[in-house]
Design an enzyme around this catalytic site. Structure first.
Site, PDB file in Angstrom:
ATOM      1  N   GLU A   1       0.991  -1.094   0.280  1.00 14.59           N
ATOM      2  CA  GLU A   1       0.061   0.124  -0.081  1.00 14.59           C
ATOM      3  C   GLU A   1       0.738   1.284  -0.001  1.00 14.59           C
ATOM      4  OE1 GLU A   1       0.116  -2.821   2.566  1.00 14.59           O
ATOM      5  OE2 GLU A   1       0.492  -1.537   4.184  1.00 14.59           O
TER       6      GLU A   1
ATOM      7  N   ASP B   1       8.159  -9.871  10.273  1.00 12.91           N
ATOM      8  CA  ASP B   1       7.955 -10.764   8.935  1.00 12.91           C
ATOM      9  C   ASP B   1       7.563 -11.929   9.948  1.00 12.91           C
ATOM     10  OD1 ASP B   1       8.506  -8.501   7.824  1.00 12.91           O
ATOM     11  OD2 ASP B   1      10.411  -9.437   6.017  1.00 12.91           O
TER      12      ASP B   1
ATOM     13  N   TYR C   1      -4.786 -10.784   9.562  1.00 12.63           N
ATOM     14  CA  TYR C   1      -5.567 -10.084   8.962  1.00 12.63           C
ATOM     15  C   TYR C   1      -6.546 -10.689   8.801  1.00 12.63           C
ATOM     16  CZ  TYR C   1      -1.238  -8.852   5.649  1.00 12.63           C
ATOM     17  OH  TYR C   1      -0.660  -8.567   4.945  1.00 12.63           O
TER      18      TYR C   1
ATOM     19  N   HIS D   1      -8.095  -3.783  -1.549  1.00 14.34           N
ATOM     20  CA  HIS D   1      -7.546  -3.857  -0.050  1.00 14.34           C
ATOM     21  C   HIS D   1      -5.796  -3.415   0.689  1.00 14.34           C
ATOM     22  CE1 HIS D   1      -5.357  -6.666   3.065  1.00 14.34           C
ATOM     23  NE2 HIS D   1      -4.482  -5.864   2.973  1.00 14.34           N
ATOM     24  N   GLU D   2      -5.385  -3.101  -1.058  1.00  5.90           N
ATOM     25  CA  GLU D   2      -4.069  -1.974  -0.776  1.00  5.90           C
ATOM     26  C   GLU D   2      -5.280  -0.491  -0.534  1.00  5.90           C
ATOM     27  OE1 GLU D   2      -1.540  -3.466  -0.056  1.00  5.90           O
ATOM     28  OE2 GLU D   2      -1.615  -4.799  -0.494  1.00  5.90           O
TER      29      GLU D   2
ATOM     30  N   GLU E   1      -3.372  -4.690   8.793  1.00  7.63           N
ATOM     31  CA  GLU E   1      -4.492  -5.646   8.288  1.00  7.63           C
ATOM     32  C   GLU E   1      -5.904  -6.135   8.527  1.00  7.63           C
ATOM     33  OE1 GLU E   1      -3.073  -6.227   5.474  1.00  7.63           O
ATOM     34  OE2 GLU E   1      -1.102  -5.259   6.216  1.00  7.63           O
TER      35      GLU E   1
ATOM     36  N   HIS F   1      -5.542   0.146   2.647  1.00  9.90           N
ATOM     37  CA  HIS F   1      -4.715   0.701   3.174  1.00  9.90           C
ATOM     38  C   HIS F   1      -5.211   2.569   3.476  1.00  9.90           C
ATOM     39  CE1 HIS F   1      -3.007  -2.892   5.369  1.00  9.90           C
ATOM     40  NE2 HIS F   1      -2.660  -3.177   3.633  1.00  9.90           N
TER      41      HIS F   1
HETATM   42  N1  BES Z   1       1.570  -4.264   3.902  1.00 10.34           N
HETATM   43  C1  BES Z   1       1.027  -5.470   3.226  1.00 10.34           C
HETATM   44  C2  BES Z   1       2.220  -6.571   2.651  1.00 10.34           C
HETATM   45  C3  BES Z   1       3.323  -6.550   3.691  1.00 10.34           C
HETATM   46  C4  BES Z   1       2.348  -6.909   4.916  1.00 10.34           C
HETATM   47  C5  BES Z   1       4.552  -6.920   3.570  1.00 10.34           C
HETATM   48  C6  BES Z   1       3.475  -6.951   5.811  1.00 10.34           C
HETATM   49  C7  BES Z   1       5.912  -7.040   4.473  1.00 10.34           C
HETATM   50  C8  BES Z   1       5.258  -6.791   5.877  1.00 10.34           C
HETATM   51  C9  BES Z   1      -0.240  -6.148   2.301  1.00 10.34           C
HETATM   52  O1  BES Z   1      -1.193  -5.084   1.902  1.00 10.34           O
HETATM   53  C10 BES Z   1      -1.078  -7.406   2.169  1.00 10.34           C
HETATM   54  O2  BES Z   1      -1.689  -7.189   3.159  1.00 10.34           O
HETATM   55  N2  BES Z   1      -0.934  -7.574   1.106  1.00 10.34           N
HETATM   56  C11 BES Z   1      -1.288  -8.848   0.849  1.00 10.34           C
HETATM   57  C12 BES Z   1      -2.076  -9.314  -0.280  1.00 10.34           C
HETATM   58  C13 BES Z   1      -3.786  -9.197   0.568  1.00 10.34           C
HETATM   59  C14 BES Z   1      -4.886  -8.680  -0.641  1.00 10.34           C
HETATM   60  C15 BES Z   1      -4.372  -9.832   1.251  1.00 10.34           C
HETATM   61  C16 BES Z   1      -0.341 -10.198   0.181  1.00 10.34           C
HETATM   62  O3  BES Z   1       0.516  -9.428  -0.675  1.00 10.34           O
HETATM   63  O4  BES Z   1      -0.560 -11.156   0.055  1.00 10.34           O
HETATM   64 ZN    ZN Z   2      -2.747  -5.584   3.905  1.00 13.23          ZN
END
Ligand code: BES
Ligand code: ZN
Length: 635
Positions: A305, A407, A415, A329-330, A352, A333
């Site tokens: 995002e 991470d 989520y 989703h993005e 999330e 954010h």
């Molecule tokens: N912000 C996240 C990606 C992220 C989270 C990167 C933690 C590094 C550390 C992003 O908004 C996200 O949640 N992406 C998901 C997709 C979403 C549709 C659930 C993904 O990348 O799987």
């Molecule tokens: Zn996210």
């Protein structure tokens, strides 16, 4: 006697070790991690913003594809608190070569060289950088260079791009990778404004998570950017490549490589509708433009995002808009995450969970209730399956990440459990009441980074105390601080899925042939539900029949294909292996790649196949995906 003597020595040794260990522990307790603005301690940053805080970052960068480095300066504007008198500036870095530190007491007119110390690197946190700064200096300039293996950057050769002619580079800073390309106070609690001057080879376009100029088709090798709103450092982002732009509405558009532009613009055609739907729910979009950058397939995530410029995987381009909940989703954010941010990575669920809940609401507003119901059912089932194998301490929303890489907090819990919690509150107080609560929450905490404690306080005052018979703080505590799903968790139901289940049952008991399944009109979500409902040991005979009827090995939809390939590995379905190899060597999205390698590694033959594929695939993966697969295959 001798025996007594030896046991005495042993006792003394044990006692000494014990005293030493407890001694170590107590010094650790005396020196807790510094506080962020919200008062939280961020254990994932060496910074001490309560003493000296960075407010703005001016970057001057040279992007070198030959060296695979960014080199240049970060000119930091700092603010010193009363108790910070005499304190040094503490920054986070990872694998940075620090050439020089300078300070200025006259707004950058003159600079004096400053002493600095780069600590030994910690595996998770990188190296703390301590700069001696006189009390009257308000600017600190660091001259530095990134490492070619910086964890937050990926450098692609022309062959790794769609166009095959130009190189490509992009960043991914969340959670704590900004420090691998900027010496910064890398905590989500420390918001900064930023600007950047970026030099690139001529002919390439640079874009950042800031104000971009969609009209700017010139590629003179020099670009400048400005982000005037204070954002957490994990939202600083850059992409450089042979990019083209197509507007989707006055304020939305897409950047990607020229050969992918039309496909991307079609897929993202509903973006403006989504922005409008979200504004209607939670107040106006506060970031100016909302553009997307569709990256090469090695992008390690689905989406990121980055403000004003969401980064997205090309694997969402299904050709039928069936995977665009990722955009919802993005975009969400822009409220939950970018406007109101988690203060530390323990509070990640505030980002999330809220975002996933809003994603469902956007999908409902733009694509209807049936589609939203399907997404909720799929998400909840996924969460339940994940929790069944998960350590209870990781099932807590307010998760303890002590000693761990943030991470590792990237699971379905923040989520889906987070979103189900909000859905539970919505059902308790009614949609209208909950909508105005959330809108008020975003206004109240706009442009702040907050802790779970702050959320609880706000929730108590603005929801629990108003609806005493509907929301209890004991219930809230259970949702936020305890493992598992509370018994009162919402139970989403999809009518469409019930029909899919009927067909599945009839086929499984042999009442109908695979070709008689009513699958011609199934949406992606119905397919995912169907595949997820099949037994793990389906067997190659049934897989062959399904494949013959629906060509699943050539599905073309990344989510369906991923699920199918997982089943292929689990059932040793040989005909899918060539496609598996192609998939794993052309796509680097961690959510797909890591589970496939994990599944392969379960048997000795599978492990051998995994090693062979990985030997070809690894160099094309992003450092984040490489790190995950290295761990899975024990590299
Ligand atoms: N912000 C996240 C990606 C992220 C989270 C990167 C933690 C590094 C550390 C992003 O908004 C996200 O949640 N992406 C998901 C997709 C979403 C549709 C659930 C993904 O990348 O799987
Ligand atoms: Zn996210």
């Amino acid at each position: 006697m001798k025996k007594y003597f030896y046991s005495c020595i042993w006792l003394t040794v044990v006692l000494a070790v014990f005293l030493f260990l407890t001694g170590c522990k107590s010094t650790a307790v005396e020196e807790p991690a510094p506080k962020t603005e919200s008062g939280a301690r961020d254990i994932h940053s060496y910074s001490e913003p309560d003493l000296v805080k960075v407010k703005n970052v001016d970057l001057d960068w040279n992007v070198s594809f030959e060296k695979k480095t960014i080199s240049g300066t970060a000119d930091l504007s700092i603010e010193r608190s009363e108790k910070g008198k005499g304190a040094p500036l503490k920054l986070d870095t990872r694998d940075l070569k620090i050439e020089k530190a300078e300070t200025s007491s006259d707004e950058g007119k003159t600079w004096k060289e400053a002493e600095f110390k780069l600590a030994e690197p910690d595996k998770i946190l990188g190296s703390g950088l301590t700069v001696t700064v006189p009390d009257d200096a308000a600017r600190v300039k660091i001259t530095y260079e990134t490492s070619p293996s910086a964890s937050g950057l990926q450098w692609l050769s022309p062959e790794q791009t769609a166009g095959k002619k130009q190189p490509y580079m992009f960043s991914q800073a969340q959670a704590i990778h900004a420090r691998s390309f900027i010496p910064i106070q890398d905590s989500p609690g420390n918001r900064v404004t930023y600007s950047a001057k970026v030099k690139t080879p001529e002919g390439l376009l640079a874009v950042m998570s800031a104000e971009n100029n969609p009209e700017g088709t010139e590629r003179p090798g020099e670009f400048s950017f400005k982000m005037t709103k204070a954002i957490p450092p994990y939202l600083i982002a850059i992409g450089v490549g042979d990019l083209a732009f197509k507007g989707l509405s006055d304020r939305t558009g897409v950047y990607t490589e020229p050969s992918m532009l039309d496909k991307a613009a079609f897929e993202l055609g509903d973006t403006e509708k989504m922005v409008e739907a979200t504004e209607k729910l939670y107040g106006k979009y506060r970031w100016g433009r909302y553009d997307l950058l569709v990256l090469p397939p090695s992008f390690p995530f689905g989406g990121m995002e980055n403000p004003e410029l969401t980064f997205a995987t090309p694997t969402m381009l299904a050709g039928d808009k069936s995977l665009v909940s990722l955009v919802a989703h993005e975009l969400a954010h822009s409220w939950s995450g970018n406007l109101v941010t988690n203060a530390t990575w323990r509070d990640f669920w505030l980002n999330e969970g809220f975002t996933t809940y809003i994603e469902w609401r956007i999908v409902e507003a733009v694509y209807g209730k049936e589609r939203a119901d399907m997404e909720m059912v799929l998400a909840k089932k996924g969460l339940e399956e994940e929790m069944a194998k998960q350590d209870p301490k990781d099932q807590v929303l307010h998760v303890d990440l002590d000693g761990r890489d943030p991470d590792e907090g990237f699971t379905g819990v923040p989520y889906t459990k987070g979103a189900l919690f909000l859905r539970h509150l919505e059902l308790a107080v009614g949609r209208d009441n909950f909508d105005s609560f959330l809108k008020g929450y975003f206004d109240h905490f706009a442009f702040q980074s907050i802790t779970t404690e702050q959320f609880k306080e706000y929730l108590k005052a603005n929801l629990a105390d108003k609806f005493t018979d509907k929301v209890s703080m004991d219930d809230v505590e259970e949702w936020i601080e305890k493992p598992g799903l509370p018994a009162n968790a919402p139970v989403p139901v999809s009518e469409a899925f019930l029909k899919v289940d009927e067909g599945l049952k009839e086929w499984m008991i042999g009442k109908i042939e695979a070709s008689a399944l009513p699958a011609k009109d199934w949406s992606t979500q119905e397919w995912l539900h169907f595949l997820g409902g099949l037994p793990a040991n389906l067997g190659t005979e049934k897989m062959t029949k399904l494949d013959a009827a629906f060509a699943l090995t050539k599905a073309g939809n990344s989510e369906i294909e991923f699920k199918w390939l997982m089943m292929a590995v689990a059932n040793n379905y040989e005909p899918a292996y060539p496609r598996l190899e192609e998939f794993l060597t052309s796509i680097g999205r961690r959510k797909f790649v890591a589970p496939l390698f994990t599944e392969l590694a379960k048997t000795p033959e599978g492990k051998k196949r995994a090693e062979e594929i990985y030997a070809k695939a690894r160099q094309g993966y992003h450092p984040i995906t490489q790190a995950s697969v290295d761990k899975i295959l024990g590299k």
